[in-house]
Scaffold this active site. Sequence first.
Site, short mmCIF file in Angstrom:
data_model
loop_
_atom_site.label_atom_id
_atom_site.label_comp_id
_atom_site.label_asym_id
_atom_site.label_seq_id
_atom_site.Cartn_x
_atom_site.Cartn_y
_atom_site.Cartn_z
N GLU A 61 70.09 17.75 33.00
CA GLU A 61 69.62 19.13 32.86
C GLU A 61 68.34 19.18 32.04
O GLU A 61 67.43 19.97 32.34
CB GLU A 61 70.68 20.03 32.25
N GLY A 81 68.58 26.85 33.47
CA GLY A 81 69.44 26.12 34.38
C GLY A 81 70.63 27.00 34.70
O GLY A 81 71.30 27.48 33.79
N HIS A 88 79.37 10.91 38.99
CA HIS A 88 79.22 9.71 38.16
C HIS A 88 79.77 8.53 38.98
O HIS A 88 80.94 8.51 39.33
CB HIS A 88 79.97 9.88 36.84
N SER A 91 79.85 3.09 35.54
CA SER A 91 79.94 3.24 34.09
C SER A 91 78.88 2.37 33.41
O SER A 91 78.31 1.46 34.01
CB SER A 91 81.33 2.87 33.59
N GLY A 107 60.92 27.50 45.10
CA GLY A 107 60.69 28.89 45.44
C GLY A 107 60.01 29.61 44.28
O GLY A 107 59.73 29.00 43.24
#
Length: 142
Positions: A61, A81, A88, A91, A107
């Site tokens: 983010e 956001g 995921h 690991s 946009g």
Amino acid sequence: MDKIKTLKFFNDWCKNTLMETLSIEFIDVGEDFLTAKMPVDSRVHQPMGLLHGGASVALAESVGSSATMLFLDPEKFEVRGIEISANHLKSKRAGTVFATAKIIHKGRSLHLWEIRIVDEQDQLISLCKLTNMVLPKRKVND
């Protein structure tokens, strides 16, 4: 675009934020992408000693929301956001992960980003999708 100036802007912008806490550093930028890195150590581990999915999402983010600013005047617009999803896939216990946000849709009021988080060997750790809303900048009193 002045790459060095742009990266400095993003790195300076992150002072005293979660990004600084997680040692996220912006390292590359282009016309339609932004890349940052984050160390994988005990600060971003879950109890089993693996990279916490939430830390990966925070990285995604941070990069995706910042990337929207590539297309905006920060004096006139802000970014929020509004939705993020993450898969995921692998690991990681130690080292560094790299997140690259690439625009999927740009946009006027919504931007959609794909963020790929990879390790030092370019193995995919997480695949994320982020939707950002572009808002006119408000005065502090609004």
